[in-house]
Design a protein around this motif. Sequence first.
Motif, PDB file in Angstrom:
ATOM      1  N   THR A  82       0.701  -1.085  -0.074  1.00  0.00           N
ATOM      2  CA  THR A  82      -0.061   0.090  -0.113  1.00  0.00           C
ATOM      3  C   THR A  82       0.825   1.166   0.177  1.00  0.00           C
ATOM      4  OG1 THR A  82      -1.752  -1.176   1.283  1.00  0.00           O
ATOM      5  CG2 THR A  82      -1.824   1.318   1.263  1.00  0.00           C
ATOM      6  N   ASP A  83       1.871   1.316   0.759  1.00  0.00           N
ATOM      7  CA  ASP A  83       2.727   2.650   0.767  1.00  0.00           C
ATOM      8  C   ASP A  83       3.533   2.666  -0.423  1.00  0.00           C
ATOM      9  OD1 ASP A  83       2.822   3.011   4.239  1.00  0.00           O
ATOM     10  OD2 ASP A  83       2.922   0.729   3.659  1.00  0.00           O
ATOM     11  N   LEU A  84       3.810   1.507  -0.974  1.00  0.00           N
ATOM     12  CA  LEU A  84       4.678   1.835  -2.240  1.00  0.00           C
ATOM     13  C   LEU A  84       3.971   1.799  -3.609  1.00  0.00           C
ATOM     14  CD1 LEU A  84       7.367  -0.752  -1.095  1.00  0.00           C
ATOM     15  CD2 LEU A  84       7.538   1.682  -0.760  1.00  0.00           C
ATOM     16  N   LYS A  85       2.610   1.510  -3.506  1.00  0.00           N
ATOM     17  CA  LYS A  85       1.812   1.401  -4.967  1.00  0.00           C
ATOM     18  C   LYS A  85       2.183   2.403  -5.792  1.00  0.00           C
ATOM     19  CE  LYS A  85      -2.480   3.516  -3.061  1.00  0.00           C
ATOM     20  NZ  LYS A  85      -3.829   3.074  -2.893  1.00  0.00           N
ATOM     21  N   LYS A 115       7.921   4.788  -8.050  1.00  0.00           N
ATOM     22  CA  LYS A 115       8.729   3.702  -8.974  1.00  0.00           C
ATOM     23  C   LYS A 115       9.593   2.856  -8.439  1.00  0.00           C
ATOM     24  CE  LYS A 115      10.177   7.170 -11.156  1.00  0.00           C
ATOM     25  NZ  LYS A 115      10.786   7.914 -12.382  1.00  0.00           N
ATOM     26  N   LYS A 116       9.394   1.605  -9.086  1.00  0.00           N
ATOM     27  CA  LYS A 116      10.308   0.624  -8.282  1.00  0.00           C
ATOM     28  C   LYS A 116      11.814   0.843  -8.286  1.00  0.00           C
ATOM     29  CE  LYS A 116      11.136  -4.451  -8.291  1.00  0.00           C
ATOM     30  NZ  LYS A 116      10.623  -5.863  -8.891  1.00  0.00           N
ATOM     31  N   SER A 117      12.272   1.612  -9.232  1.00  0.00           N
ATOM     32  CA  SER A 117      13.560   2.128  -9.368  1.00  0.00           C
ATOM     33  C   SER A 117      13.994   3.102  -8.246  1.00  0.00           C
ATOM     34  CB  SER A 117      13.751   2.812 -10.763  1.00  0.00           C
ATOM     35  OG  SER A 117      12.999   3.935 -10.886  1.00  0.00           O
ATOM     36  N   ASP A 118      13.068   3.626  -7.716  1.00  0.00           N
ATOM     37  CA  ASP A 118      13.222   4.733  -6.607  1.00  0.00           C
ATOM     38  C   ASP A 118      13.073   3.971  -5.098  1.00  0.00           C
ATOM     39  OD1 ASP A 118      13.169   6.680  -8.211  1.00  0.00           O
ATOM     40  OD2 ASP A 118      11.081   7.343  -8.202  1.00  0.00           O
ATOM     41  N   ILE A 119      13.069   2.706  -5.124  1.00  0.00           N
ATOM     42  CA  ILE A 119      13.181   1.965  -3.782  1.00  0.00           C
ATOM     43  C   ILE A 119      14.509   0.921  -4.008  1.00  0.00           C
ATOM     44  CG2 ILE A 119      11.849   0.529  -2.425  1.00  0.00           C
ATOM     45  CD1 ILE A 119       9.476   0.967  -4.127  1.00  0.00           C
ATOM     46  N   ILE A 120      14.866   1.300  -2.791  1.00  0.00           N
ATOM     47  CA  ILE A 120      16.180   0.316  -2.531  1.00  0.00           C
ATOM     48  C   ILE A 120      15.938  -0.802  -1.318  1.00  0.00           C
ATOM     49  CG2 ILE A 120      18.560   0.309  -1.737  1.00  0.00           C
ATOM     50  CD1 ILE A 120      18.792   3.401  -2.408  1.00  0.00           C
ATOM     51  N   TYR A 121      16.099  -2.022  -2.116  1.00  0.00           N
ATOM     52  CA  TYR A 121      15.953  -3.117  -1.235  1.00  0.00           C
ATOM     53  C   TYR A 121      17.225  -3.613  -0.548  1.00  0.00           C
ATOM     54  CZ  TYR A 121      11.080  -3.320  -2.963  1.00  0.00           C
ATOM     55  OH  TYR A 121       9.750  -3.109  -3.425  1.00  0.00           O
ATOM     56  N   GLY A 122      17.108  -3.812   0.674  1.00  0.00           N
ATOM     57  CA  GLY A 122      18.523  -4.388   1.359  1.00  0.00           C
ATOM     58  C   GLY A 122      18.210  -5.249   2.791  1.00  0.00           C
ATOM     59  N   ASN A 123      19.315  -5.078   3.641  1.00  0.00           N
ATOM     60  CA  ASN A 123      19.281  -5.645   4.827  1.00  0.00           C
ATOM     61  C   ASN A 123      19.613  -4.738   5.857  1.00  0.00           C
ATOM     62  OD1 ASN A 123      22.070  -5.846   4.549  1.00  0.00           O
ATOM     63  ND2 ASN A 123      22.078  -7.793   3.425  1.00  0.00           N
ATOM     64  N   LYS A 124      20.180  -5.311   6.892  1.00  0.00           N
ATOM     65  CA  LYS A 124      20.631  -4.458   8.165  1.00  0.00           C
ATOM     66  C   LYS A 124      21.879  -3.533   7.746  1.00  0.00           C
ATOM     67  CE  LYS A 124      23.098  -8.306  10.405  1.00  0.00           C
ATOM     68  NZ  LYS A 124      23.089  -9.033  11.851  1.00  0.00           N
ATOM     69  N   ASN A 125      22.658  -4.045   6.895  1.00  0.00           N
ATOM     70  CA  ASN A 125      23.850  -3.539   6.570  1.00  0.00           C
ATOM     71  C   ASN A 125      24.023  -2.451   5.347  1.00  0.00           C
ATOM     72  OD1 ASN A 125      25.294  -4.811   8.800  1.00  0.00           O
ATOM     73  ND2 ASN A 125      25.369  -6.564   7.108  1.00  0.00           N
ATOM     74  N   LEU A 174      11.960   2.675   5.355  1.00  0.00           N
ATOM     75  CA  LEU A 174      12.703   3.708   5.895  1.00  0.00           C
ATOM     76  C   LEU A 174      12.979   4.785   5.024  1.00  0.00           C
ATOM     77  CD1 LEU A 174      15.727   3.474   8.481  1.00  0.00           C
ATOM     78  CD2 LEU A 174      15.542   5.249   6.634  1.00  0.00           C
ATOM     79  N   THR A 175      12.642   5.941   5.271  1.00  0.00           N
ATOM     80  CA  THR A 175      12.655   7.131   4.231  1.00  0.00           C
ATOM     81  C   THR A 175      13.006   8.142   5.035  1.00  0.00           C
ATOM     82  OG1 THR A 175      10.649   8.111   4.841  1.00  0.00           O
ATOM     83  CG2 THR A 175      10.685   6.311   3.003  1.00  0.00           C
ATOM     84  N   TYR A 176      14.133   9.027   4.373  1.00  0.00           N
ATOM     85  CA  TYR A 176      14.741  10.220   4.769  1.00  0.00           C
ATOM     86  C   TYR A 176      15.089  11.110   3.600  1.00  0.00           C
ATOM     87  CZ  TYR A 176      19.138   7.707   4.020  1.00  0.00           C
ATOM     88  OH  TYR A 176      20.075   7.077   3.389  1.00  0.00           O
ATOM     89  N   THR A 177      15.340  12.462   3.841  1.00  0.00           N
ATOM     90  CA  THR A 177      15.764  13.186   2.693  1.00  0.00           C
ATOM     91  C   THR A 177      17.179  13.432   2.945  1.00  0.00           C
ATOM     92  OG1 THR A 177      13.498  13.964   2.717  1.00  0.00           O
ATOM     93  CG2 THR A 177      15.457  15.531   1.551  1.00  0.00           C
ATOM     94  N   THR A 178      18.078  13.528   2.030  1.00  0.00           N
ATOM     95  CA  THR A 178      19.294  14.044   1.991  1.00  0.00           C
ATOM     96  C   THR A 178      19.453  15.288   1.414  1.00  0.00           C
ATOM     97  OG1 THR A 178      19.852  13.062  -0.395  1.00  0.00           O
ATOM     98  CG2 THR A 178      20.390  11.846   1.773  1.00  0.00           C
ATOM     99  N   THR A 179      20.565  16.023   1.751  1.00  0.00           N
ATOM    100  CA  THR A 179      20.630  17.481   1.113  1.00  0.00           C
ATOM    101  C   THR A 179      22.189  17.644   0.593  1.00  0.00           C
ATOM    102  OG1 THR A 179      19.046  18.450   2.478  1.00  0.00           O
ATOM    103  CG2 THR A 179      20.572  19.916   1.467  1.00  0.00           C
ATOM    104  N   ILE A 180      22.454  17.560  -0.727  1.00  0.00           N
ATOM    105  CA  ILE A 180      23.789  17.433  -1.226  1.00  0.00           C
ATOM    106  C   ILE A 180      23.780  18.702  -2.260  1.00  0.00           C
ATOM    107  CG2 ILE A 180      25.538  16.218  -2.556  1.00  0.00           C
ATOM    108  CD1 ILE A 180      24.259  13.689  -1.372  1.00  0.00           C
ATOM    109  N   ASN A 181      24.684  19.673  -2.137  1.00  0.00           N
ATOM    110  CA  ASN A 181      24.826  20.726  -2.925  1.00  0.00           C
ATOM    111  C   ASN A 181      23.614  21.510  -3.217  1.00  0.00           C
ATOM    112  OD1 ASN A 181      27.544  20.269  -3.275  1.00  0.00           O
ATOM    113  ND2 ASN A 181      27.058  18.914  -4.934  1.00  0.00           N
ATOM    114  N   LYS A 198      15.089   9.187   0.017  1.00  0.00           N
ATOM    115  CA  LYS A 198      15.653   7.989  -0.192  1.00  0.00           C
ATOM    116  C   LYS A 198      14.611   6.944   0.526  1.00  0.00           C
ATOM    117  CE  LYS A 198      20.434   8.576  -0.727  1.00  0.00           C
ATOM    118  NZ  LYS A 198      21.983   7.863  -0.242  1.00  0.00           N
ATOM    119  N   ARG A 199      14.354   5.847  -0.262  1.00  0.00           N
ATOM    120  CA  ARG A 199      13.471   4.959   0.252  1.00  0.00           C
ATOM    121  C   ARG A 199      14.000   3.819   0.360  1.00  0.00           C
ATOM    122  NH1 ARG A 199       8.427   7.665  -0.263  1.00  0.00           N
ATOM    123  NH2 ARG A 199       8.599   9.528  -1.481  1.00  0.00           N
ATOM    124  N   TYR A 200      13.856   2.988   1.579  1.00  0.00           N
ATOM    125  CA  TYR A 200      14.573   1.631   1.731  1.00  0.00           C
ATOM    126  C   TYR A 200      13.534   0.725   2.150  1.00  0.00           C
ATOM    127  CZ  TYR A 200      19.449   3.550   1.450  1.00  0.00           C
ATOM    128  OH  TYR A 200      20.283   4.454   1.167  1.00  0.00           O
TER     129      TYR A 200
END
Length: 477
Positions: free
Chosen positions: A87-90, A93-103, A214-221, A227-229
């Motif tokens: 529901t949260d990800l519907k 875009k799949k390319s905007d989601i990073i799938y991973g683990n605790k590391n 988990l989501t958060y916003t980065t600020t670079i330049n 970012k969505r994980y």
Amino acid sequence: MQKRKKNKKQNLNKNAIHLDSSIENEPKVSEGKEKKGKKKFHLPQIKMNLLTLLILIFTPILLFFIVAIPTLYIKTYNENKVTPFATDLKDIKKSDIIYGNKNTIKDFNFLFYCTKYNDGGTVEFKSFAYENENTRKVLGNKSEISVKVGLCSNWVKTDIYSSSRSRRVAASAKTALGSSSYYATYSISNVPNLPLKGKLPFINLKELTAYVYLTYTTTINGTNTTKRYVLEYDYEDYMVGKISIPDTRDQKVRVNNGYIQWQYEGDSNSSSYWRNIKAITELRPVDLKSTETEISWKYKNESDTEWKKLIDVADLTGAATDKSPQVTVESGIIKWKNDTDSTTAWRSIAYLNSLDMEVRYQNGKVEWKRTSSQTWRELTTLNSESKDYIEGVTPEVKVNPLNGSIQYRYGNNSWREIKKISDFLTVDVQISSNKSHVEWKYNDEFEWKMLVATNTLPAESDTAIIPPTEGGINKNK
């Protein structure tokens, strides 16, 4: 043309006559012989043996197992397949989601673990984030993360979630555990009692996988990026034993209020976050000794041939004439008292920073240096604007050990203070280039001296302690 067609037709007729005559000349077979030559059609006779019989019996069964059963399992899997946080990800875009683990996350340290597992009831989790070397480079002032937790399983359909929580990224794990501004707790109810059997044989759900969105916003330049994980945690990942997390941040040092102090990088500049390492007056500790006639001193690292007279006992007002006075150092001041005096009767003799201080007046300037140095340094100028100035009279200058100051006077006037020694003889401190120790030197020196190893600075209280998870799945059922 007509004649040619006529000849062609005559030739076809001749061929037909010739064919008929060929048929008539064929030898005839008698009717009886024709009947005798006919053969009847019979099905082939198959001689059955045991192997053939087994093949005929088990081939359909084998085909059933190869085709039908896998098809059934695939169908069951697809019917019970769970997509975490669907529901949260519907709408993402799949390319905007990073799938991973605790590391997977590198922008900060993220901890997620189970605090209490009630099998067949409620499972409680906790999470927090704290800074690493990358955090301030990418998060800037937007050091906030949002976390949602789920327990999911495919074969035996399980799809239960907590609500989302937003928390700040802490400077350290210890800080994070100390405030709900940094840590978040999650409660997931109606967790199945495990192990749990599925509808088909061999399907047995023994553990639940936890997922973190988990989501958060980065600020670079100046550019903000969300970012969505989706992080996957096996049962062994979120069920924890006792965990100790030392504070590994870099340290910084300063001199303040007579002390060399330190704190972790990223801590508040509030005085409560600064910790004393050593008093300035203790950087060069001294040894003292007294006799009935004089009090002497030397630096602790000097040999016994380096004792220097500090003062005659006769110059101490109220000193006993038949006994050696008691001597001590307190707050950077050498003090004395008679052994019969009360413990509150200590009187000052000299400030430690005055012991090796020298001053002179030269060419209108008051200059100073320590005995161990070869370089004179300007302290101030004395001229017609100076108090008590007397034209044509060279002023006197001296070190006053009783109050740790430099003084001057013209003629027989009273001594006037120029400056406290502690105001111009200062201490510089830094962390060594390899970050292994704290260094110090006086501002008139060039060589740094080691004060203390940095790994001895943190106290045991700086370590964050995570207790082991309560409860769990009874796998012996």
